[in-house]
Scaffold this motif. Structure first.
Motif, PDB file in Angstrom:
ATOM      1  N   HIS A 190       0.810  -1.221   0.000  1.00  0.00           N
ATOM      2  CA  HIS A 190       0.000   0.000   0.000  1.00  0.00           C
ATOM      3  C   HIS A 190       0.846   1.275   0.000  1.00  0.00           C
ATOM      4  N   VAL A 191       1.914   1.249  -0.780  1.00  0.00           N
ATOM      5  CA  VAL A 191       2.708   2.475  -0.998  1.00  0.00           C
ATOM      6  C   VAL A 191       2.330   2.973  -2.391  1.00  0.00           C
ATOM      7  N   TYR A 192       1.828   4.183  -2.461  1.00  0.00           N
ATOM      8  CA  TYR A 192       1.151   4.605  -3.697  1.00  0.00           C
ATOM      9  C   TYR A 192       1.791   5.793  -4.405  1.00  0.00           C
ATOM     10  N   ASN A 193       3.015   6.146  -4.005  1.00  0.00           N
ATOM     11  CA  ASN A 193       3.659   7.284  -4.661  1.00  0.00           C
ATOM     12  C   ASN A 193       4.994   6.856  -5.246  1.00  0.00           C
ATOM     13  N   ILE A 194       5.148   7.074  -6.544  1.00  0.00           N
ATOM     14  CA  ILE A 194       6.430   6.730  -7.179  1.00  0.00           C
ATOM     15  C   ILE A 194       6.897   7.867  -8.091  1.00  0.00           C
ATOM     16  N   VAL A 195       8.184   8.162  -7.984  1.00  0.00           N
ATOM     17  CA  VAL A 195       8.829   9.085  -8.923  1.00  0.00           C
ATOM     18  C   VAL A 195       9.724   8.230  -9.814  1.00  0.00           C
ATOM     19  N   PHE A 196       9.588   8.386 -11.115  1.00  0.00           N
ATOM     20  CA  PHE A 196      10.363   7.552 -12.038  1.00  0.00           C
ATOM     21  C   PHE A 196      11.332   8.391 -12.856  1.00  0.00           C
ATOM     22  N   SER A 197      12.592   7.910 -12.920  1.00  0.00           N
ATOM     23  CA  SER A 197      13.652   8.558 -13.702  1.00  0.00           C
ATOM     24  C   SER A 197      13.490   8.241 -15.162  1.00  0.00           C
ATOM     25  N   SER A 198      13.013   9.184 -15.936  1.00  0.00           N
ATOM     26  CA  SER A 198      12.974   8.961 -17.363  1.00  0.00           C
ATOM     27  C   SER A 198      13.947   9.926 -18.037  1.00  0.00           C
ATOM     28  N   SER A 199      13.868  10.009 -19.342  1.00  0.00           N
ATOM     29  CA  SER A 199      14.912  10.723 -20.073  1.00  0.00           C
ATOM     30  C   SER A 199      14.326  11.458 -21.265  1.00  0.00           C
ATOM     31  N   CYS A 200      14.984  12.543 -21.632  1.00  0.00           N
ATOM     32  CA  CYS A 200      14.574  13.261 -22.847  1.00  0.00           C
ATOM     33  C   CYS A 200      14.805  12.408 -24.080  1.00  0.00           C
ATOM     34  N   THR A 201      15.464  11.280 -23.897  1.00  0.00           N
ATOM     35  CA  THR A 201      15.673  10.363 -25.029  1.00  0.00           C
ATOM     36  C   THR A 201      14.337   9.930 -25.639  1.00  0.00           C
TER      37      THR A 201
ATOM     38  N   ALA B  16       1.975   8.714  -9.796  1.00  0.00           N
ATOM     39  CA  ALA B  16       3.339   8.642 -10.327  1.00  0.00           C
ATOM     40  C   ALA B  16       3.754   9.988 -10.893  1.00  0.00           C
ATOM     41  N   THR B  17       5.031  10.282 -10.718  1.00  0.00           N
ATOM     42  CA  THR B  17       5.622  11.460 -11.364  1.00  0.00           C
ATOM     43  C   THR B  17       6.761  10.969 -12.239  1.00  0.00           C
ATOM     44  N   ILE B  18       6.634  11.231 -13.529  1.00  0.00           N
ATOM     45  CA  ILE B  18       7.671  10.839 -14.478  1.00  0.00           C
ATOM     46  C   ILE B  18       8.530  12.068 -14.745  1.00  0.00           C
ATOM     47  N   LEU B  19       9.812  11.954 -14.447  1.00  0.00           N
ATOM     48  CA  LEU B  19      10.726  13.083 -14.661  1.00  0.00           C
ATOM     49  C   LEU B  19      11.633  12.760 -15.844  1.00  0.00           C
ATOM     50  N   ARG B  20      11.541  13.577 -16.866  1.00  0.00           N
ATOM     51  CA  ARG B  20      12.380  13.361 -18.057  1.00  0.00           C
ATOM     52  C   ARG B  20      13.584  14.291 -17.976  1.00  0.00           C
TER      53      ARG B  20
ATOM     54  N   VAL C  69      22.661  18.810  -8.812  1.00  0.00           N
ATOM     55  CA  VAL C  69      22.049  19.212  -7.531  1.00  0.00           C
ATOM     56  C   VAL C  69      20.692  19.872  -7.785  1.00  0.00           C
ATOM     57  N   ASP C  70      20.604  20.683  -8.844  1.00  0.00           N
ATOM     58  CA  ASP C  70      19.298  21.253  -9.215  1.00  0.00           C
ATOM     59  C   ASP C  70      18.318  20.120  -9.549  1.00  0.00           C
ATOM     60  N   LEU C  71      18.809  19.145 -10.293  1.00  0.00           N
ATOM     61  CA  LEU C  71      17.979  18.000 -10.682  1.00  0.00           C
ATOM     62  C   LEU C  71      17.497  17.248  -9.431  1.00  0.00           C
ATOM     63  N   ALA C  72      18.418  17.029  -8.494  1.00  0.00           N
ATOM     64  CA  ALA C  72      18.069  16.315  -7.256  1.00  0.00           C
ATOM     65  C   ALA C  72      16.949  17.048  -6.519  1.00  0.00           C
ATOM     66  N   LYS C  73      17.038  18.379  -6.506  1.00  0.00           N
ATOM     67  CA  LYS C  73      16.021  19.174  -5.785  1.00  0.00           C
ATOM     68  C   LYS C  73      14.641  19.013  -6.409  1.00  0.00           C
ATOM     69  N   ALA C  74      14.594  18.793  -7.719  1.00  0.00           N
ATOM     70  CA  ALA C  74      13.298  18.591  -8.377  1.00  0.00           C
ATOM     71  C   ALA C  74      12.616  17.331  -7.850  1.00  0.00           C
ATOM     72  N   HIS C  75      13.409  16.346  -7.491  1.00  0.00           N
ATOM     73  CA  HIS C  75      12.815  15.106  -6.939  1.00  0.00           C
ATOM     74  C   HIS C  75      12.147  15.367  -5.598  1.00  0.00           C
ATOM     75  N   VAL C  76      12.785  16.216  -4.790  1.00  0.00           N
ATOM     76  CA  VAL C  76      12.182  16.541  -3.494  1.00  0.00           C
ATOM     77  C   VAL C  76      10.852  17.259  -3.725  1.00  0.00           C
ATOM     78  N   LYS C  77      10.832  18.167  -4.675  1.00  0.00           N
ATOM     79  CA  LYS C  77       9.587  18.887  -5.000  1.00  0.00           C
ATOM     80  C   LYS C  77       8.511  17.908  -5.471  1.00  0.00           C
ATOM     81  N   ALA C  78       8.914  16.943  -6.289  1.00  0.00           N
ATOM     82  CA  ALA C  78       7.943  15.972  -6.812  1.00  0.00           C
ATOM     83  C   ALA C  78       7.373  15.122  -5.674  1.00  0.00           C
ATOM     84  N   VAL C  79       8.235  14.715  -4.756  1.00  0.00           N
ATOM     85  CA  VAL C  79       7.783  13.915  -3.610  1.00  0.00           C
ATOM     86  C   VAL C  79       6.830  14.743  -2.747  1.00  0.00           C
ATOM     87  N   GLU C  80       7.232  15.974  -2.472  1.00  0.00           N
ATOM     88  CA  GLU C  80       6.386  16.852  -1.632  1.00  0.00           C
ATOM     89  C   GLU C  80       5.006  17.024  -2.253  1.00  0.00           C
TER      90      GLU C  80
END
Ligand code: UFG
Length: 343
Positions: free
Chosen positions: A117-128, A176-180, A241-252
């Motif tokens: 019952h964990v319902y939040n996922i951030v996924f590392s995707s790519s501009c590829t 889910a949050t997909i980050l490209r 580091v900017d990229l890493a911070k976006a993950h925190v925002k997505a989780v929040e």
């Protein structure tokens, strides 16, 4: 405090994200099989943050071990899934390994998440996934068409995005949050964590810093006959580091329950394209260290030019990649010096 599970958390982007999460007060459990990273990264993270993340040396394809992690940490409220094989060339040589690793790990993770019952996922995707966008889609926003992947690696990113959409459709609880990502570069300002390429680097920046350090005789610039102002390829280089911070925002955003769609997609870039030759020039100007280079032929499969329109991430996530590129290049050089004990 809430706990985030970070797969691939000893890797390059993963380790920087763990630092930002912990600095924001999250507890973190890292799952990583150390296939392309070192356990010493945990020391770097601990030295920066002042506390140590939990760590499990596990392959994300291993359902039983993954289940044990969710049992051991019932306070997990979200997952950031970085763990994946990521070398484009290797994926062409070993497609089955890439499909097994990259698809299997996401499928296993989603199965275990559903069970616990964990319902939040951030996924590392790519501009590829966008391939070479046509001129009407440059800079690239999230509505640009997805194009057939040029490598098995790229294809695993596309298929994994589809898997996430299908699972979200089947299970209305899942968010889910997909980050490209565009091209992440640089290292933490402490120079205690950074990119650790395996063997001869494929990516531009580690090759530049290793050449500056004297490990490589010269950088090979792959092509100067592209349809760009100086003829070399253009990318959107984003500070890790900017990229890493976006993950925190997505989780929040997911934990606050504010997403407007079950699956949200964001392009993470600076909005500015730089050519290979501009990167080399800026590096030399910022560090004062010379980088011998030679123009050689094009590299197969390279995209001519791509950079992001990060407006959606800027406005919706309230995030912006704004570290000046010269500072980023200096951080990459400081990390290389740290690795090589150069004063
Ligand atoms: N380049 C050189 N010399 C080198 C290495 C790279 O000239 O020694 C050039 C490339 O030709 C390209 C640019 O530098 O124009 C950037 O190359 P990278 O290999 O650093 O990055 P790519 O944009 O090719 O690949 C990155 C990720 C991949 C991902 C891809 C598309 O590394 O994982 O973006 O999203 F698939």
């Amino acid at each position: 405090m809430a706990r985030i599970l970070v797969t691939g958390g000893t890797g390059y982007i993963g380790s920087h994200t763990v630092v930002e999460l912990m600095q924001q007060g999250y507890d973190v459990t890292i799952v990583d099989n150390l296939s392309n990273s070192s356990v010493d990264v945990l020391d770097g993270i601990s030295a920066i943050v002042g506390r140590r993340p939990e760590f499990a040396n596990i392959d994300c394809n291993d359902y039983v071990s993954m289940e044990a992690v969710f049992k051991q940490y019932p306070d997990i409220v979200g997952v950031i899934h970085f763990a994946a094989s990521k070398a484009v060339g290797e994926s062409v040589e070993k497609p089955l390994m890439y499909y097994r690793n990259n698809l299997g790990s996401l499928i296993t993770l989603l199965e275990v998440m559903r069970r616990y019952h964990v319902y939040n996922i951030v996924f590392s995707s790519s501009c590829t996934v966008y391939g070479q966008p046509d001129k009407d889609h440059l800079p690239v926003d999230e509505t640009a068409p997805i194009q057939k992947a040029l490598s098995p690696y790229g294809n695993t990113k596309q298929i994994n995005e589809d898997i996430i959409y299908d699972e979200a459709h089947a299970d209305s609880s899942l968010h889910a949050t997909i980050l490209r990502y565009f091209n992440p570069i640089g290292a933490h300002p402490s120079a205690l964590i950074g990119e650790l390429p395996n063997g001869v680097p494929n990516n531009l920046l580690p090759f530049v810093t290793q050449t500056a350090a004297g490990l490589r005789a010269e950088l090979k610039v792959f092509g100067d006959d592209y349809n760009t102002p100086d003829g070399s390829c253009i990318r959107d280089y984003i500070y890790v580091v900017d990229l890493a911070k976006a993950h925190v925002k997505a989780v929040e955003r997911m934990l606050a329950g504010t997403p407007t769609e079950q699956v949200e997609v964001f392009n993470l870039g600076t909005g500015r394209g730089l050519s290979v030759l501009e990167i080399v020039r800026d590096f030399v100007e910022a560090t004062g260290v010379n980088v011998p280079y030679q123009i050689v032929g094009r590299r197969e499969g390279d995209i001519e030019k791509v950079w992001a329109n990060p407006k959606k991430a800027n406005e919706v996530l309230g995030w912006k990649a704004d570290t000046p590129v010269k500072d980023v290049l200096v951080s990459a050089w400081n990390w290389e010096k740290h690795l090589r004990n150069i004063q």
